[in-house]
Design a protein around this motif. Structure first.
Motif, short mmCIF file in Angstrom:
data_model
loop_
_atom_site.label_atom_id
_atom_site.label_comp_id
_atom_site.label_asym_id
_atom_site.label_seq_id
_atom_site.Cartn_x
_atom_site.Cartn_y
_atom_site.Cartn_z
N ASP A 407 57.96 40.50 25.28
CA ASP A 407 56.82 39.28 26.05
C ASP A 407 57.52 37.99 25.38
N ASN A 408 58.61 37.58 26.18
CA ASN A 408 59.35 36.29 25.56
C ASN A 408 58.91 35.03 26.57
N PRO A 409 58.03 34.27 26.20
CA PRO A 409 57.65 33.09 27.42
C PRO A 409 58.79 32.27 27.44
N ASN A 410 59.78 32.04 26.75
CA ASN A 410 60.76 31.19 26.68
C ASN A 410 62.02 31.63 27.40
N ASN A 411 62.08 32.76 27.93
CA ASN A 411 63.17 33.11 28.72
C ASN A 411 63.37 32.94 29.92
N PHE A 412 64.59 32.81 30.49
CA PHE A 412 64.97 32.39 31.75
C PHE A 412 65.69 33.60 32.38
N ASN A 413 65.30 34.61 32.26
CA ASN A 413 66.15 36.06 32.68
C ASN A 413 65.06 36.74 33.63
N CYS A 414 63.73 36.50 33.34
CA CYS A 414 62.75 37.37 34.28
C CYS A 414 62.08 36.44 34.96
N TYR A 415 61.59 36.35 36.30
CA TYR A 415 60.75 35.53 37.09
C TYR A 415 59.89 36.25 38.00
N ASP A 416 58.66 35.73 37.99
CA ASP A 416 57.39 36.39 38.93
C ASP A 416 58.00 36.19 40.45
N ASN A 417 56.95 36.31 41.29
CA ASN A 417 56.98 36.21 42.58
C ASN A 417 56.94 34.99 43.11
N LEU A 418 56.68 34.07 42.26
CA LEU A 418 56.44 32.66 42.45
C LEU A 418 57.61 31.70 42.07
N GLY A 419 58.52 32.51 41.37
CA GLY A 419 59.76 31.97 40.90
C GLY A 419 59.62 31.31 39.38
N ASN A 420 58.44 31.77 38.79
CA ASN A 420 58.18 31.20 37.54
C ASN A 420 58.96 32.08 36.42
N PRO A 421 59.66 31.51 35.39
CA PRO A 421 60.28 32.21 34.47
C PRO A 421 59.34 32.64 33.19
N GLY A 422 59.84 33.40 32.23
CA GLY A 422 59.17 33.63 31.36
C GLY A 422 58.56 34.89 31.32
N GLU A 425 60.61 41.27 29.46
CA GLU A 425 62.05 41.68 29.78
C GLU A 425 62.52 42.70 28.79
N TYR A 426 63.32 43.34 29.11
CA TYR A 426 63.98 44.52 28.31
C TYR A 426 65.44 43.84 27.68
N LEU A 427 65.18 44.09 26.28
CA LEU A 427 66.28 43.58 25.49
C LEU A 427 66.94 44.97 24.75
N GLY A 428 68.17 44.60 24.22
CA GLY A 428 68.67 45.40 23.20
C GLY A 428 68.51 45.26 21.88
N LYS A 429 68.89 46.29 21.22
CA LYS A 429 68.59 46.00 19.47
C LYS A 429 69.21 44.84 19.05
N PRO A 430 68.69 44.30 18.08
CA PRO A 430 69.58 43.21 17.35
C PRO A 430 71.04 43.64 16.91
N SER A 448 67.48 44.09 31.31
CA SER A 448 67.02 43.94 32.46
C SER A 448 65.32 43.49 32.82
N CYS A 449 64.90 43.55 33.85
CA CYS A 449 63.50 43.15 34.12
C CYS A 449 62.52 44.23 34.53
N PRO A 450 61.37 44.34 34.16
CA PRO A 450 60.43 45.36 34.79
C PRO A 450 60.32 45.16 36.37
N THR A 778 74.14 37.73 28.32
CA THR A 778 73.31 36.73 28.20
C THR A 778 72.19 36.98 27.00
N ASP A 779 71.73 36.05 26.49
CA ASP A 779 70.74 36.31 25.27
C ASP A 779 69.37 36.36 25.80
N ALA A 780 68.36 36.45 24.40
CA ALA A 780 67.10 36.84 25.04
C ALA A 780 66.40 35.74 25.74
#
Length: 853
Positions: A407-422, A425-430, A448-450, A778-780
């Motif tokens: 749960d990363n509110p600062n990410n611009f990878n996954c958006y909701d139905n209204l187009g809001n980011p944060g 998201e699914y991330l790899g290991k460090p 990827s995104c849920p 793309t990073d987190a």
């Protein structure tokens, strides 16, 4: 005094009667004898025979006088049929039983040379020309250079013919082709992972791959070499440089022509091999082949299973091959071939970047087939008609999301139905990523995104039918004329771009060519293809080659033959389905006002991608033809290549603003012919028959390639890693002035083969230098901290292999195959680890066949 004077008078009447009877008897005997001879003579004249005729030449095409010509049975037994060549190199030999034979020619100063199998029937004439060989190196015949069988010694093109029997225990065609100069393969992972071929600096979809003359590329030129098994393949021929004048679209940087094995033994030959190795590898292969009268047959079945060394990289491939031939008459042959592939492979993704293997998997089912009829009614005319089919089916499945749910509110990878980011998201290991150029980056890569659809599937379906006809007429050694017609019907469907797309095309090629020689020293070939393709219309592609001997090869001497070569040719490439449907023309055509915009601004469909090449080189025989050194300079220009251009950049290319606005509102951009790059350098190889038992070969290729023009988003707005703020980065495509991705500047290969009567060993190696590439990550936060400078990002690597084979007896052999002997940890594609040290060991069993097999 006469005899009658000595006879008393009383006996003279009897003597006269006896003399008369004797005269009658002698006359009757003479009559009967003459009648018998007269009757016997027509019987001898009516004895039915088969005739074999042809021309015997040296490797440069000069007629060979007084050569001995023998007829050989398929099992190697010489028949009581012999002949001699005349001053024009011609011979005539008679055969008294129908069947399959070979012509063997023996002449002073040359090696004994045999023809391919020919079928002879009674009362008919069969044709078999023989080009003699001398020295210790095999002199192959090439087809890709001129479209007709031509000795390599008489060709000005850069070609390599690989006999698969030299590498009998390879699993895939790519294993052999990696030992050919000018070719570089890139596998995105381990065995079974997607494998691309970059030939002479071209893109991975610009090599035309032929199987028994039928092109097996997908629409747009792509070929995945991961599934092309080597079972049932007898020969691979490589043509370096564009060859669209003979083979149409897709042959824009080269040609790889594969030939299916034929049955050759009078007695059925059954072979079975089974082996196993580390990483759960299990392989088996069975084949059956032979000839019977006018019929030849061959079948092969092989299966490979392996778990590889990383999770979810299991691979299996089942390859089935069939080849049936029948001689309707001595000069009319029919043949049918079929190859079927059923494979599946796990796709763990770039595990070195994510630290967690993906769970996707891919299934592939392909079918290739051909039917050919060849008619050679005379020694001058040869006609071929062929039908080919290609059926490609692939399905990729993504069953579930992978990674660490964050749960990363600062990410611009996954958006909701209204187009809001944060959104989560699914991330790899460090991980820490180290480039071969000394750069590094650390962090977690976005996976990827849920909200993505799981399970998800996408795939492709391709149906292609191919009709081809050619006729060649050899007027004399100075001129052979060649004409051909090809029609290819393509139907395809793809869903790789998240929505279904399809295409239907009908492509026509009209081919004209002339070739020949002058004074058996200068050899030429020139021709053109006059094609008409559904997408881009008319686009001719000429070519011309020449070879000139400064000195002719001889059987002895340090420098025994010098050949100069020159080649100019052009190539074309048709678009993929996605490129066609995503072009400006097709995007506008789908809009309500699109046809108006097309007509108003003169918008045309996406054009042909074009290639031209200039090549000059030399071939030098050495040590009495024990050695051959081949080298040359090449320059390939790739122009009007297709790339995706964002809508704002379309204005820079002269696209009207109204059209750009329509594209921006629909697809954010379009595919257009705006990319160009060049590739130039040196291509060389050498082979040396040191002794009858020891043979070495090797090659080196220098490639300098530069992107000259591109309007991709990376070139309009390059990325920057904050760690390297002064270095622009192409995240998804190379920048202008840099090298195209994944093509090494330096590549090399070698093979050492040592053979004795009961065992042999071969060591092979491929050496690949550093390559430009991208992490494509793309990073987190949706940022660029995991991107690294492109230059020399991929590390160099060396892969050394060793194969040993021991014949226990006539029927049983053992073998062992080692790969990556140094167990080097390397990546052909950045982030995708290749296999470490591997081995397979097994047994081969042989039943039947001829005594000489």
């Amino acid at each position: 005094m006469t005899f009658s004077a000595l006879v008393p008078d009383v006996f003279r009447p009897a003597v006269r009667r006896a003399s008369l009877l004797a005269a009658l008897a002698i006359g009757l005997s003479s009559f009967l004898l003459s009648s018998k001879l007269a009757i016997a003579a027509p019987v001898q004249q009516r004895t039915v025979t088969g005739t074999v005729t042809g021309v015997v030449t040296d490797p440069l095409g000069a007629a060979v006088y007084n050569a001995r010509v023998d007829i050989m049975a398929p099992n190697g037994v010489m028949l009581q049929s012999h002949g001699r060549t005349d001053g024009r190199g011609q011979y005539i030999v008679y055969v008294y039983r129908p069947g399959r034979y070979r012509v063997r020619v023996i002449a002073n100063g040359f090696n004994a040379t045999q023809s391919n199998d020919i079928y002879v029937s009674m009362g008919k004439t069969s044709y078999a020309d023989v080009a003699l060989q001398f020295g210790h190196l095999e002199q192959s015949v090439t087809v890709t250079a001129n479209g007709t069988p031509t000795p390599q010694a008489q060709s000005g093109a850069s070609t390599t013919v690989v006999d698969q029997s030299l590498y009998p225990h390879t699993l895939d065609i790519q294993d052999t082709l990696r030992l050919v100069s000018g070719l570089q393969f890139t596998t995105s992972g381990q065995r079974g992972a997607a494998t691309s071929l970059f030939e002479m600096g071209g893109n991975s979809n610009e090599t035309d791959v032929l199987l028994d003359g039928v092109p097996i590329n997908d629409i747009g030129g792509g070929v995945n070499f991961a599934y092309l098994a080597s079972n049932g393949i007898s020969q691979a021929e490589v043509y370096r440089g564009p060859d669209s004048s003979l083979y149409g679209a897709n042959a824009s940087s080269g040609v790889v022509a594969l030939t299916t094995t034929r049955g050759t033994t009078a007695k059925p030959l059954l072979q079975y091999a089974i082996d196993a190795g580390n990483f759960g590898t299990y392989h088996q292969e069975a084949s059956l082949g032979g000839v019977h009268s006018a019929f030849d047959y061959f079948g092969d079945f092989a299966r490979i299973d392996t778990s590889n060394s990383y999770p979810n990289s299991t691979f299996h491939n089942v390859s089935s091959v069939g080849n049936l031939g029948y001689a309707l008459t001595p000069h009319v042959q029919v043949r049918a071939t079929a190859h079927r592939i059923a494979a599946s492979t796990g796709e763990p993704n770039a595990i070195l970047f994510y630290g967690i293997p993906d769970v996707q998997y891919l299934k592939e089912h392909d079918l290739y087939g051909s039917g050919t009829i060849e008619d050679r009614p005379s020694d001058k005319l040869d006609m071929i008609a062929q039908y080919g089919l290609v059926r490609l089916r692939s399905l990729n499945t993504d069953p579930a999301p992978v990674g660490i749910l964050t749960d990363n509110p600062n990410n611009f990878n996954c958006y909701d139905n209204l187009g809001n980011p944060g959104q989560p998201e699914y991330l790899g290991k460090p991980v820490t990523i180290n480039g071969a150029n000394g750069t590094s980056a650390s962090g977690q890569a976005f996976y990827s995104c849920p909200s993505y659809t799981f399970p998800g599937t996408d795939g492709t379906l391709t149906n292609q039918d191919y009709f081809y006809g050619q006729a060649s007429y050899k007027k004399n050694d100075k001129l052979t004329a060649f004409a051909a017609f090809r029609y290819q019907s393509e139907r395809g469907y793809t869903a790789y771009d998240y929505f279904p797309q399809s295409a239907r095309r009908g492509n026509y090629d009209y081919i004209l060519q002339a070739s020949g020689s002058m004074a058996n020293r200068l050899y030429y070939s020139a021709g053109t293809d006059l094609p008409y393709y559904s997408v881009f219309g008319f686009q001719p592609t000429p070519h011309a080659t020449a070879a000139y001997y400064l000195s002719k090869p001889t059987a002895d001497g340090l420098l025994s033959g010098t050949k100069l070569r020159f080649n100019y040719s052009q190539g074309i490439l048709e678009p993929t389905i996605a490129e066609q449907n995503g072009s400006i023309y097709d995007v506008l055509n789908s809009l309500s006002n699109g046809r108006q915009l097309i007509a108003q601004h003169g918008i045309t469909p996406v054009g042909a991608q074009q290639t031209s090449t200039y090549e000059a080189g030399a071939d030098q025989h050495m040590f009495g033809t024990r050695a051959l050194v081949h080298g040359g300079y090449y320059r390939n220009n790739f122009t009007k290549q297709i790339e995706f251009v964002d809508a704002p950049a379309l204005l820079q290319l002269g696209v009207p603003q109204a059209v750009e606005q329509a594209i921006a509102n629909t697809s954010f951009g379009a595919y257009i012919n705006s990319l160009s790059f060049n590739a130039q350098g040196l291509e060389s190889s050498a082979e040396y028959r040191i002794t009858n038992r020891l043979f070495v070969r090797g090659g080196y290729t220098l490639l300098n390639s530069t992107v000259q023009k591109s309007f991709s988003s990376d070139n309009s707005f390059p990325s920057y890693n904050p760690k390297y703020p002064n270095t622009p980065i192409g995240a998804y495509s190379p920048l202008v002035g840099q090298r195209p991705f994944r093509r090494a500047q330096h590549t090399g290969n070698y093979a050492v083969i040592y053979a004795r009567s009961r065992w042999y060993a071969e060591m092979t190696g491929t050496l690949v230098g550093r390559r430009d590439d991208s992490t494509f990550l793309t990073d987190a936060n949706g940022g660029t901290t995991l991107l690294l400078p492109n230059r020399n990002l991929d590390p160099a690597y060396q892969n050394i292999g060793l194969t040993t084979h021991f014949r226990i007896d006539r029927r049983i052999s053992s073998y062992t195959v080692f790969d990556n002997l140094l167990s080097q940890h390397y990546q052909e594609a950045f982030g995708y680890p290749a296999l470490p040290f591997t081995f397979r060991t097994g047994m081969q069993f042989t039943w039947g066949g001829d005594a000489t097999h």
